[in-house]
Structures are given as C-alpha cells and as structure tokens.
Design an enzyme around this catalytic site. Structure first.
Site, PDB file in Angstrom:
ATOM      1  CB  CYS A 111      54.723 -23.591  14.709  1.00 38.80           C
ATOM      2  SG  CYS A 111      55.480 -22.703  13.333  1.00 38.80           S
ATOM      3  CG  ASN A 213      43.505 -27.722  12.860  1.00 37.04           C
ATOM      4  OD1 ASN A 213      44.696 -27.419  12.935  1.00 37.04           O
ATOM      5  ND2 ASN A 213      42.714 -27.179  11.955  1.00 37.04           N
ATOM      6  N   GLY A 214      42.261 -29.993  10.803  1.00 40.17           N
ATOM      7  CA  GLY A 214      42.882 -30.614   9.644  1.00 40.17           C
ATOM      8  C   GLY A 214      41.871 -31.015   8.589  1.00 40.17           C
TER       9      GLY A 214
END
Length: 384
Positions: A111, A213-214
C-alpha cells in the site's frame, strides 16, 4: 479483441491449485463480496477480499467482521491482512484459521497511501528487514496449513528498493507465494510498471510461485507478462474495473479454455452493470446503500461507449434498482468500441515523495520509539 494464447498453466499456492493462474488484487471499496462474485461468474482464479486491518480484526470491529464474510458460492476464500505489529498480525491470522474464515491469507506490504506509509506500514515496511521477516515468519506459523502469501512493491523509491530482499525473506519464512506490483511506493500508479523487476524476482525466488502485478489491462497483457518475465501467474487490479468479464478472457488465454469470451456490446455492459448493482444490494442488505455504491462504477463500465453525459450523470445519482432499469432501458445497443474502451482505468496519479516516519531511511533496523509510533498505523479502518 485478439487475445494471444498462452500454454495452460495451473498455479499452486500451498494446497490450492488454480487452473487459471490469476488473482484479483484487493482494492479498497471495490473487492467486496458482490464484486468478487461477479468476477467469478465470468472466469476463474483466486479472488481476494478488501484489505483488512489486523488490529480491527483482533478487536472484532463490526465493519471488519462483515468484510471478512464470504458468500457460500465463494471457494477458495481469500482474505488480505494489513498490519505492522508481528503479534497482532499473528493473532489475526489465528482467528481467521480457528474460525474458518478463509482458505488463503495474503499480507499487504504494497500500500502506497500516505496515511499508511507515514506510520511505516504498507510499502514502507519491508525497508525494516528484521521486522518484515518477523511478521511473515509469525504469520506463517499461525496460519498452519492455510497458505499465506505476500504482496509487495519494488520498494520506497528507486534509491531504496526492497523487493529482492523481501522476496527471499518471505520464501525463507515459508510463504506460499510472493506477488510484486512492479512500481515503487513513490510512483504510486503513475507511469509504466517495470516488468523487468518481476523477472528479477523470479530469478531470485525459486522455490515458490512469483506473481506479477501492474498494467494488466487485457488478457494479451497478462500473456505477455508471463512470457517476458517467466512469472507463475498474474494479479489483476485496476484492469478489471468496469470489466469483470476480463476474468473470462484471462481464463481463455491462460487456462484450459473454460472462461467466457464475450462480445462486450453496450447492452452486454449494461446487463453486467445491472447485475453488479443487484449483488451490491444483496451484500449491503439495503437497496439504497447498494445503489449508492454502484455509482462510482458508472464511468468505468461505460468508458468509450456512446452514453451521453446526461445519462451518465443520472446513473451516478441512482437510488433504486428500478431507476437503474428505467435508465438502462433508454439505451440503444452499440458494438464494442475497441481502443476507446481499453487501456488504463482508475486514477494513475503522479509520482510523489513517499510519506515516511522521521529518520525512517537512516537504518534498516527498527528502534523502540519507532515501533511504538508504527502501531498507530493499525488504527486505520479496514478496506482503506
């Protein structure tokens, strides 16, 4: 849409075997039971809850206890936990396991939100190597036979990268898999994800799956990421906003072909939007609240489609399912608009200096005073 096929490749996370190597990324205010159920109706994979704060779970906060519930149709069940205190996280894991709330637990170390990182949490935490290792070690032990995974970013910024050290530490602690969002905290969601970092992590972590991820906006992107990086699976976040059927296309591209490939005409999209609203009403057990929640999805669902501003504005003010039906009933059909409906979704923001505790980067060890300050990060609400 043309989807480049990839060899079917099952993904094993502990005892869980997924025919399609795809994970829905936790997204605050998005990946509640309603959205997870909707995505599952189109495809297959592992669908993770909104981020749950470990302290709130231990204290049995009413909102948190609701967020960890799953519909009976959801299997396997997955919960993501956030925290900074090893003992509190371990206790939260024990509660989840003892009370049979999930079949898989993920830990959030990715985060980038300032209210989290300024207390040393999220993407800032892996900088403190011993604290990170202690959290994962205790959580894995508390989880027992329930597989526990780690999701992280590349690091705080380009001068303070942590992903290789953190990946190896998670592997050594017994994590079942690691997932990398290939951006630093300071990049937030801006620019382009650095897929080469996923390849580096795959080379460094060899005994457990590495997930990437991304910037996965399509099934083609997912296939390309797996081919270019060698990763074992993909984690999809913003790419499925307003496009839950993406999971069907991912199943076609990466799995044994059991997914649903759709012709996303305007009428098809309208039906998906209506189904989402219906599931939200069921989740909240309140029609007004469910309809208010669907409002934020309007722009995502109808991106690129010939839906006028007045109608979009009216959909963003709906208060009942009947209102939704009446408004959608005014739509004519239209073919899938192609590129206009594709690409980035959600707010990218811009690169910015990461908010950190004073002196955070001076050492990779944690001091007593800093540890007391960090515990304040756990008072934030779940799903944030």
């Amino acid at each position: 849409m043309t989807i480049a096929p990839a060899p079917a490749h099952a993904l094993r996370i502990g005892p869980i075997e997924l025919d399609v190597p795809v994970v829905l990324a936790p997204m605050a205010g998005i990946t509640n039971t309603a959205f997870r159920r909707l995505c599952r109706e189109y495809g297959a994979g592992l669908y993770v809850s909104e981020m749950i704060t470990s302290r709130a779970l231990v204290e049995r906060n009413a909102i948190t206890m609701r967020l960890i519930q799953h519909h009976e149709s959801e299997t396997p069940r997955s919960i993501q936990l956030y925290g900074v205190d090893p003992a509190t996280i371990a206790e939260a894991v024990r509660i989840i396991v003892a009370e049979d709330h999930a079949d898989h637990i993920d830990l959030n170390f990715g985060c980038p939100v300032p209210k989290v990182t300024r207390k040393g949490g999220g993407a800032a935490l892996p900088w403190k190597t011993s604290l990170f290792a202690d959290i994962v070690d205790r959580a894995v032990k508390a989880a027992g036979d329930v597989p526990l995974t780690v999701k992280m970013r590349k690091g705080i910024d380009r001068d303070h990268l942590t992903f290789l050290d953190a990946g190896r530490a998670a592997e050594d602690a017994g994590a079942a898999a690691v997932a990398l969002h290939a951006r630093t905290a300071s990049e937030y969601y801006s620019g382009h994800a650095d897929w080469s970092a996923i390849g580096e992590l795959k080379q460094a972590v060899t005994s457990i799956p590495v997930l990437g991820n991304g910037d996965i906006w399509s099934a083609d992107d997912a296939s390309r990421m797996m081919t270019e990086t060698g990763c074992d699976g993909v984690v999809v976040g913003r790419g499925c906003l307003g496009r839950p059927w993406l999971f069907g296309e991912l199943a076609d591209a990466l799995g044994p072909g059991e997914g649903v490939h759709v012709d996303a005409t305007l009428q098809f999209v309208a039906q998906a939007f209506r189904r989402h609203a219906e599931l939200l009403v069921e989740f909240f057990e309140d029609e007004d609240r469910g309809c208010k929640d669907i409002r934020k999805h309007v722009a995502w669902y109808f991106k690129g489609y010939p839906v006028g501003g007045d109608l979009r504005a009216a959909l963003a003010r709906v208060e009942s399912l009947q209102q939704i039906d009446d408004l959608l009933g005014t739509l004519d059909d239209a073919p899938y608009p192609g590129a206009a409906a594709e690409g980035q979704r959600g707010r990218a923001g811009s690169a910015k200096r990461t908010a950190l505790p004073e002196g955070w980067l001076d050492s990779r060890d944690i001091g007593v005073d800093t540890g007391e300050m960090m515990r304040g990060a756990e008072v934030e609400n779940s799903g944030g």
